[in-house]
Design a protein around this motif. Structure first.
Motif, PDB file in Angstrom:
ATOM      1  N   GLY A   9       0.688  -1.136  -0.038  1.00 21.48           N
ATOM      2  CA  GLY A   9       0.082  -0.070  -0.004  1.00 21.48           C
ATOM      3  C   GLY A   9       0.876   1.291  -0.089  1.00 21.48           C
ATOM      4  O   GLY A   9       1.938   1.168   0.004  1.00 21.48           O
ATOM      5  N   GLY A  10       0.097   2.431  -0.042  1.00 20.01           N
ATOM      6  CA  GLY A  10       0.906   3.573  -0.081  1.00 20.01           C
ATOM      7  C   GLY A  10      -0.057   4.807  -0.708  1.00 20.01           C
ATOM      8  O   GLY A  10      -1.487   4.689  -0.676  1.00 20.01           O
ATOM      9  N   LEU A  11       0.620   6.012  -0.836  1.00 20.18           N
ATOM     10  CA  LEU A  11      -0.113   6.892  -1.343  1.00 20.18           C
ATOM     11  C   LEU A  11       0.156   7.191  -2.782  1.00 20.18           C
ATOM     12  O   LEU A  11       1.219   7.218  -3.191  1.00 20.18           O
ATOM     13  N   VAL A  12      -0.822   7.450  -3.453  1.00 20.16           N
ATOM     14  CA  VAL A  12      -0.805   7.313  -4.896  1.00 20.16           C
ATOM     15  C   VAL A  12      -1.623   8.548  -5.480  1.00 20.16           C
ATOM     16  O   VAL A  12      -2.932   8.810  -4.725  1.00 20.16           O
ATOM     17  N   GLN A  13      -1.483   9.111  -6.489  1.00 22.84           N
ATOM     18  CA  GLN A  13      -2.326  10.082  -7.034  1.00 22.84           C
ATOM     19  C   GLN A  13      -3.529   9.521  -7.844  1.00 22.84           C
ATOM     20  O   GLN A  13      -3.244   8.292  -8.339  1.00 22.84           O
ATOM     21  N   PRO A  14      -4.678  10.204  -7.932  1.00 22.11           N
ATOM     22  CA  PRO A  14      -5.816   9.465  -8.845  1.00 22.11           C
ATOM     23  C   PRO A  14      -5.086   9.121 -10.305  1.00 22.11           C
ATOM     24  O   PRO A  14      -4.481   9.882 -10.759  1.00 22.11           O
ATOM     25  N   GLY A  15      -5.716   7.935 -10.591  1.00 21.77           N
ATOM     26  CA  GLY A  15      -5.092   7.663 -11.980  1.00 21.77           C
ATOM     27  C   GLY A  15      -3.969   6.710 -11.934  1.00 21.77           C
ATOM     28  O   GLY A  15      -3.693   6.160 -12.873  1.00 21.77           O
ATOM     29  N   GLY A  16      -3.385   6.625 -10.779  1.00 20.28           N
ATOM     30  CA  GLY A  16      -2.124   5.791 -10.462  1.00 20.28           C
ATOM     31  C   GLY A  16      -2.505   4.354 -10.209  1.00 20.28           C
ATOM     32  O   GLY A  16      -3.793   3.854 -10.278  1.00 20.28           O
ATOM     33  N   MET A  82      -3.946  -3.015  -8.878  1.00 15.42           N
ATOM     34  CA  MET A  82      -4.973  -1.766  -8.693  1.00 15.42           C
ATOM     35  C   MET A  82      -4.561  -0.756  -9.837  1.00 15.42           C
ATOM     36  O   MET A  82      -3.569  -0.041  -9.500  1.00 15.42           O
ATOM     37  N   ASN A  83      -5.038  -0.629 -10.961  1.00 17.08           N
ATOM     38  CA  ASN A  83      -5.050   0.717 -11.928  1.00 17.08           C
ATOM     39  C   ASN A  83      -6.042   1.755 -11.989  1.00 17.08           C
ATOM     40  O   ASN A  83      -7.222   1.450 -11.409  1.00 17.08           O
ATOM     41  N   SER A  84      -5.784   2.641 -12.377  1.00 17.15           N
ATOM     42  CA  SER A  84      -6.867   3.835 -12.507  1.00 17.15           C
ATOM     43  C   SER A  84      -7.443   4.134 -11.212  1.00 17.15           C
ATOM     44  O   SER A  84      -8.632   4.115 -10.980  1.00 17.15           O
ATOM     45  N   LEU A  85      -6.669   4.091 -10.243  1.00 18.35           N
ATOM     46  CA  LEU A  85      -7.092   4.283  -8.709  1.00 18.35           C
ATOM     47  C   LEU A  85      -7.755   5.726  -8.623  1.00 18.35           C
ATOM     48  O   LEU A  85      -7.580   6.796  -9.472  1.00 18.35           O
ATOM     49  N   LYS A  86      -8.736   5.730  -7.840  1.00 21.02           N
ATOM     50  CA  LYS A  86      -9.818   6.695  -7.501  1.00 21.02           C
ATOM     51  C   LYS A  86      -9.765   7.239  -5.974  1.00 21.02           C
ATOM     52  O   LYS A  86      -9.386   6.232  -5.192  1.00 21.02           O
ATOM     53  N   PRO A  87     -10.225   8.199  -5.597  1.00 20.30           N
ATOM     54  CA  PRO A  87     -10.056   8.652  -4.333  1.00 20.30           C
ATOM     55  C   PRO A  87     -11.056   7.799  -3.495  1.00 20.30           C
ATOM     56  O   PRO A  87     -10.664   7.503  -2.477  1.00 20.30           O
ATOM     57  N   GLU A  88     -12.143   7.374  -4.171  1.00 16.55           N
ATOM     58  CA  GLU A  88     -13.017   6.444  -3.351  1.00 16.55           C
ATOM     59  C   GLU A  88     -12.318   5.198  -3.171  1.00 16.55           C
ATOM     60  O   GLU A  88     -12.927   4.240  -2.415  1.00 16.55           O
ATOM     61  N   ASP A  89     -11.162   4.671  -3.766  1.00 20.24           N
ATOM     62  CA  ASP A  89     -10.441   3.434  -3.601  1.00 20.24           C
ATOM     63  C   ASP A  89      -9.723   3.443  -2.252  1.00 20.24           C
ATOM     64  O   ASP A  89      -9.245   2.394  -1.750  1.00 20.24           O
ATOM     65  N   THR A  90      -9.571   4.722  -1.617  1.00 24.70           N
ATOM     66  CA  THR A  90      -8.868   5.042  -0.109  1.00 24.70           C
ATOM     67  C   THR A  90      -9.556   4.011   0.850  1.00 24.70           C
ATOM     68  O   THR A  90     -10.687   4.021   1.264  1.00 24.70           O
ATOM     69  N   THR A 114      -2.994  -3.411   4.706  1.00 21.63           N
ATOM     70  CA  THR A 114      -2.162  -2.342   4.106  1.00 21.63           C
ATOM     71  C   THR A 114      -3.170  -1.100   3.524  1.00 21.63           C
ATOM     72  O   THR A 114      -3.956  -1.276   3.141  1.00 21.63           O
ATOM     73  N   GLN A 115      -2.570   0.227   3.934  1.00 20.75           N
ATOM     74  CA  GLN A 115      -3.368   1.434   3.856  1.00 20.75           C
ATOM     75  C   GLN A 115      -3.110   1.611   2.220  1.00 20.75           C
ATOM     76  O   GLN A 115      -1.861   2.001   2.048  1.00 20.75           O
ATOM     77  N   VAL A 116      -4.161   2.167   1.680  1.00 22.00           N
ATOM     78  CA  VAL A 116      -4.124   2.562   0.258  1.00 22.00           C
ATOM     79  C   VAL A 116      -4.708   3.997   0.420  1.00 22.00           C
ATOM     80  O   VAL A 116      -5.878   4.001   0.834  1.00 22.00           O
ATOM     81  N   THR A 117      -4.146   5.033   0.116  1.00 20.08           N
ATOM     82  CA  THR A 117      -4.522   6.197  -0.207  1.00 20.08           C
ATOM     83  C   THR A 117      -4.381   7.149  -1.320  1.00 20.08           C
ATOM     84  O   THR A 117      -3.163   7.009  -1.888  1.00 20.08           O
ATOM     85  N   VAL A 118      -5.685   7.326  -2.003  1.00 15.85           N
ATOM     86  CA  VAL A 118      -5.508   7.931  -3.358  1.00 15.85           C
ATOM     87  C   VAL A 118      -5.869   9.506  -3.084  1.00 15.85           C
ATOM     88  O   VAL A 118      -6.995   9.691  -2.762  1.00 15.85           O
ATOM     89  N   SER A 119      -4.912  10.158  -3.200  1.00 19.43           N
ATOM     90  CA  SER A 119      -5.335  11.726  -3.404  1.00 19.43           C
ATOM     91  C   SER A 119      -4.140  12.553  -4.127  1.00 19.43           C
ATOM     92  O   SER A 119      -3.060  12.129  -4.320  1.00 19.43           O
ATOM     93  N   SER A 120      -4.917  13.620  -4.399  1.00 13.98           N
ATOM     94  CA  SER A 120      -3.470  14.383  -5.219  1.00 13.98           C
ATOM     95  C   SER A 120      -3.194  15.421  -4.126  1.00 13.98           C
ATOM     96  O   SER A 120      -2.473  16.465  -4.732  1.00 13.98           O
TER      97      SER A 120
END
Length: 120
Positions: A9-16, A82-90, A114-120
């Motif tokens: 897991g980790g921090l990723v931007q939307p679309g990542g 996980m592709n095309s990640l969206k904020p709601e996947d957090t 494992t924490q997944v955070t999708v944020s810009s």
């Protein structure tokens, strides 16, 4: 005793993209159905994807076309690409043995997740 250790897991931007791994200990896991689950803050845990020992797969509608579950029985490891990640996947993502391919029916105690955070 069966234990699961999730990672990736980790921090990723939307679309990542991210690839999660679940290492399982215990016997006979190669003949079980394995699932990935997630729990967002303030929400109930939901079943995201499941895979049988023979490779039959089912996904939640919210992730179809974006997430891919796979397994390596020799390594007792299950993956979630996980592709095309969206904020709601957090959410915190977990794996577990599941009773079937359709309903949230985990069979063992939960790991740390494992924490997944999708944020810009």
């Amino acid at each position: 005793q069966v234990q699961f250790v999730e990672s990736g897991g980790g921090l990723v931007q939307p679309g990542g993209s991210l690839r999660l791994s679940c290492a399982a200990s215990g016997s006979a896991l190669s003949i079980t159905i394995m699932g990935w689950y997630r729990q967002a803050p303030g929400k109930q845990r939901e079943l995201v994807a499941v895979i049988s020992s023979g490779g039959t797969i089912n996904y939640a509608d919210s992730v179809k076309g974006r997430f891919t579950i796979s397994r390596d029985n020799t390594k007792k490891t299950v993956y979630l690409q996980m592709n095309s990640l969206k904020p709601e996947d957090t959410a915190v993502y977990y794996c577990n043995r599941n009773l079937n391919l359709y309903t949230l029916t985990p069979q063992y105690s939960w790991g740390q997740g494992t924490q997944v955070t999708v944020s810009s």
